[in-house]
Design a protein around this motif. Structure first.
Motif, PDB file in Angstrom:
ATOM      1  N   SER A   5       0.913  -1.170  -0.154  1.00 46.40           N
ATOM      2  CA  SER A   5       0.135   0.022  -0.128  1.00 46.40           C
ATOM      3  C   SER A   5       0.939   1.280  -0.122  1.00 46.40           C
ATOM      4  CB  SER A   5      -0.935  -0.029   1.134  1.00 46.40           C
ATOM      5  OG  SER A   5      -1.849  -0.997   1.333  1.00 46.40           O
ATOM      6  N   GLN A   6       0.413   2.184  -0.736  1.00 44.10           N
ATOM      7  CA  GLN A   6       1.310   3.496  -0.824  1.00 44.10           C
ATOM      8  C   GLN A   6       0.484   4.713   0.079  1.00 44.10           C
ATOM      9  OE1 GLN A   6       2.165   4.451  -4.708  1.00 44.10           O
ATOM     10  NE2 GLN A   6       3.092   2.806  -4.995  1.00 44.10           N
ATOM     11  N   PHE A  35      -2.755  10.885   1.765  1.00 43.49           N
ATOM     12  CA  PHE A  35      -3.224  10.542   0.584  1.00 43.49           C
ATOM     13  C   PHE A  35      -3.209   8.935   0.705  1.00 43.49           C
ATOM     14  CE2 PHE A  35      -3.657   8.851  -3.615  1.00 43.49           C
ATOM     15  CZ  PHE A  35      -5.341   8.988  -4.087  1.00 43.49           C
ATOM     16  N   GLN A  37      -3.353   4.926  -1.050  1.00 42.65           N
ATOM     17  CA  GLN A  37      -3.559   3.962  -1.971  1.00 42.65           C
ATOM     18  C   GLN A  37      -3.377   2.626  -1.315  1.00 42.65           C
ATOM     19  OE1 GLN A  37      -1.113   5.528  -5.262  1.00 42.65           O
ATOM     20  NE2 GLN A  37      -2.869   6.036  -6.229  1.00 42.65           N
ATOM     21  N   THR A  58      -8.686   0.613  -1.621  1.00 49.88           N
ATOM     22  CA  THR A  58      -9.170   1.793  -2.334  1.00 49.88           C
ATOM     23  C   THR A  58      -8.247   2.835  -2.051  1.00 49.88           C
ATOM     24  OG1 THR A  58     -11.066   3.515  -1.784  1.00 49.88           O
ATOM     25  CG2 THR A  58     -10.161   2.409   0.024  1.00 49.88           C
ATOM     26  N   SER A  59      -8.396   4.038  -2.857  1.00 50.49           N
ATOM     27  CA  SER A  59      -7.696   5.385  -2.429  1.00 50.49           C
ATOM     28  C   SER A  59      -8.425   6.469  -1.864  1.00 50.49           C
ATOM     29  CB  SER A  59      -7.104   5.583  -3.540  1.00 50.49           C
ATOM     30  OG  SER A  59      -8.042   6.043  -4.619  1.00 50.49           O
ATOM     31  N   ASN A  61      -8.028  10.391   0.777  1.00 57.96           N
ATOM     32  CA  ASN A  61      -7.458  11.233   1.511  1.00 57.96           C
ATOM     33  C   ASN A  61      -7.876  11.705   2.963  1.00 57.96           C
ATOM     34  OD1 ASN A  61      -5.301  13.395   0.669  1.00 57.96           O
ATOM     35  ND2 ASN A  61      -6.653  14.586   1.904  1.00 57.96           N
ATOM     36  N   ARG A  74     -11.675   8.579  -3.028  1.00 53.60           N
ATOM     37  CA  ARG A  74     -11.379   8.539  -4.594  1.00 53.60           C
ATOM     38  C   ARG A  74     -11.910   7.391  -5.085  1.00 53.60           C
ATOM     39  NH1 ARG A  74      -9.246  13.651  -6.278  1.00 53.60           N
ATOM     40  NH2 ARG A  74      -9.157  14.860  -4.406  1.00 53.60           N
ATOM     41  N   GLU A  75     -11.692   6.337  -4.723  1.00 53.97           N
ATOM     42  CA  GLU A  75     -11.857   4.934  -5.131  1.00 53.97           C
ATOM     43  C   GLU A  75     -12.346   3.984  -4.463  1.00 53.97           C
ATOM     44  OE1 GLU A  75      -9.130   1.611  -7.596  1.00 53.97           O
ATOM     45  OE2 GLU A  75      -8.605   3.659  -7.416  1.00 53.97           O
ATOM     46  N   LEU A 114      -4.832  12.965  -8.294  1.00 56.54           N
ATOM     47  CA  LEU A 114      -4.585  12.951  -7.170  1.00 56.54           C
ATOM     48  C   LEU A 114      -4.782  14.089  -6.195  1.00 56.54           C
ATOM     49  CD1 LEU A 114      -0.934  11.586  -7.481  1.00 56.54           C
ATOM     50  CD2 LEU A 114      -2.893  10.247  -6.459  1.00 56.54           C
TER      51      LEU A 114
END
Length: 193
Positions: A5-6, A35, A37, A58-59, A61, A74-75, A114
Motif C-alpha cells: 500500500s502507498q 493520501f 492507495q 481503495t484510495s 485522503n 477517491r476509489e 491525485l
C-alpha cells in the motif's frame, strides 16, 4: 507499507504502525494529512485523534489537524467513524467533514487525479483565512501573524502553489483586499485601507 500500500504524507504530518504485527492487523496512526492507495486484502484501518477510517482496497485522503477532520474517497469504499458521531460509508466521489461533532457529507468532484497538495497545489472551499494561513505556514516554514478579524474571513478559491512564498501570499491576499510584509521568516498580514 509492508503490503505494498502507498501513503503520501503532506507537510507537518506523520504516520506510525507496528511492522511486527502488520500481517495480523493492517492499522496505522495518522497525525496531519495523507493520501492512501491501499492494496486489497484484510481490513485496513487509519486511526486519528478525531476519528478512524476502515477500508478494504481503495484510495482516499484524510485530513486531521486540530479540530479538523475530513475524509475524501477517491476509489472504492471507506467507512468513517468520528468520536460520538454515527459512522458513514463513502463511495468514490463522496467526502465527509466533522462539523460540531457531526459528520457532514459533501461531493469531492474530480476523483481521477491525485489531491492537489501532492503536486503542491492548495485549494480552499469556504474555509476561514486562519486555515489558509496555517497551510502556508506548514508549506513554507514561516510564521504568519494576522488579526482575529482577518483570520475569520471565509476564503474560497484557487488558493496557492507551494513553489514561491511571494506568489502564494499574493494569490491569497490580493483577492481578499489584504496586504502582507515579510521580515526574515515572519509574515504580517494587514487589511488594505
Amino acid at each position: 507499507l509492508p503490503d505494498d500500500s502507498q501513503v503520501y504524507l503532506n507537510a507537518a504530518s506523520d504516520l506510525t504502525f507496528n511492522k511486527g504485527k502488520w500481517d495480523q492487523k493492517r492499522s496505522v496512526r495518522l497525525r496531519g494529512e495523507a493520501f492512501f492507495q491501499v492494496t486489497s486484502g484484510q481490513s485496513f484501518t487509519v486511526e486519528t485523534v478525531r476519528g478512524s477510517v476502515q477500508v478494504l482496497g481503495t484510495s482516499f485522503n484524510i485530513l486531521q489537524r486540530g479540530a479538523r477532520f475530513q475524509v475524501e474517497c477517491r476509489e472504492g469504499r471507506v467507512e468513517v467513524s468520528a468520536l460520538q458521531s454515527a459512522s458513514v460509508i463513502l463511495t468514490a466521489g463522496q467526502a465527509v467533514r466533522l462539523q460540531e461533532g457531526i459528520l457532514e457529507r459533501y461531493d469531492v468532484g474530480d476523483t481521477n487525479s491525485l489531491p492537489g497538495w501532492i503536486n503542491g497545489v492548495f485549494r480552499f472551499d469556504n474555509q476561514p483565512m486562519e486555515i489558509v494561513f496555517a497551510e502556508l505556514e506548514r508549506q513554507f516554514d514561516v510564521d504568519i501573524q494576522f488579526s482575529d478579524e482577518i483570520g475569520a474571513i471565509p476564503f474560497t478559491g484557487g488558493g496557492f502553489e507551494s513553489k514561491d512564498l511571494n506568489d502564494a501570499l499574493y494569490d491569497i491576499t490580493w483577492p481578499m483586499g489584504l496586504s502582507y510584509s515579510i521580515s526574515n521568516e515572519t509574515v504580517v498580514i494587514t487589511q488594505d485601507e
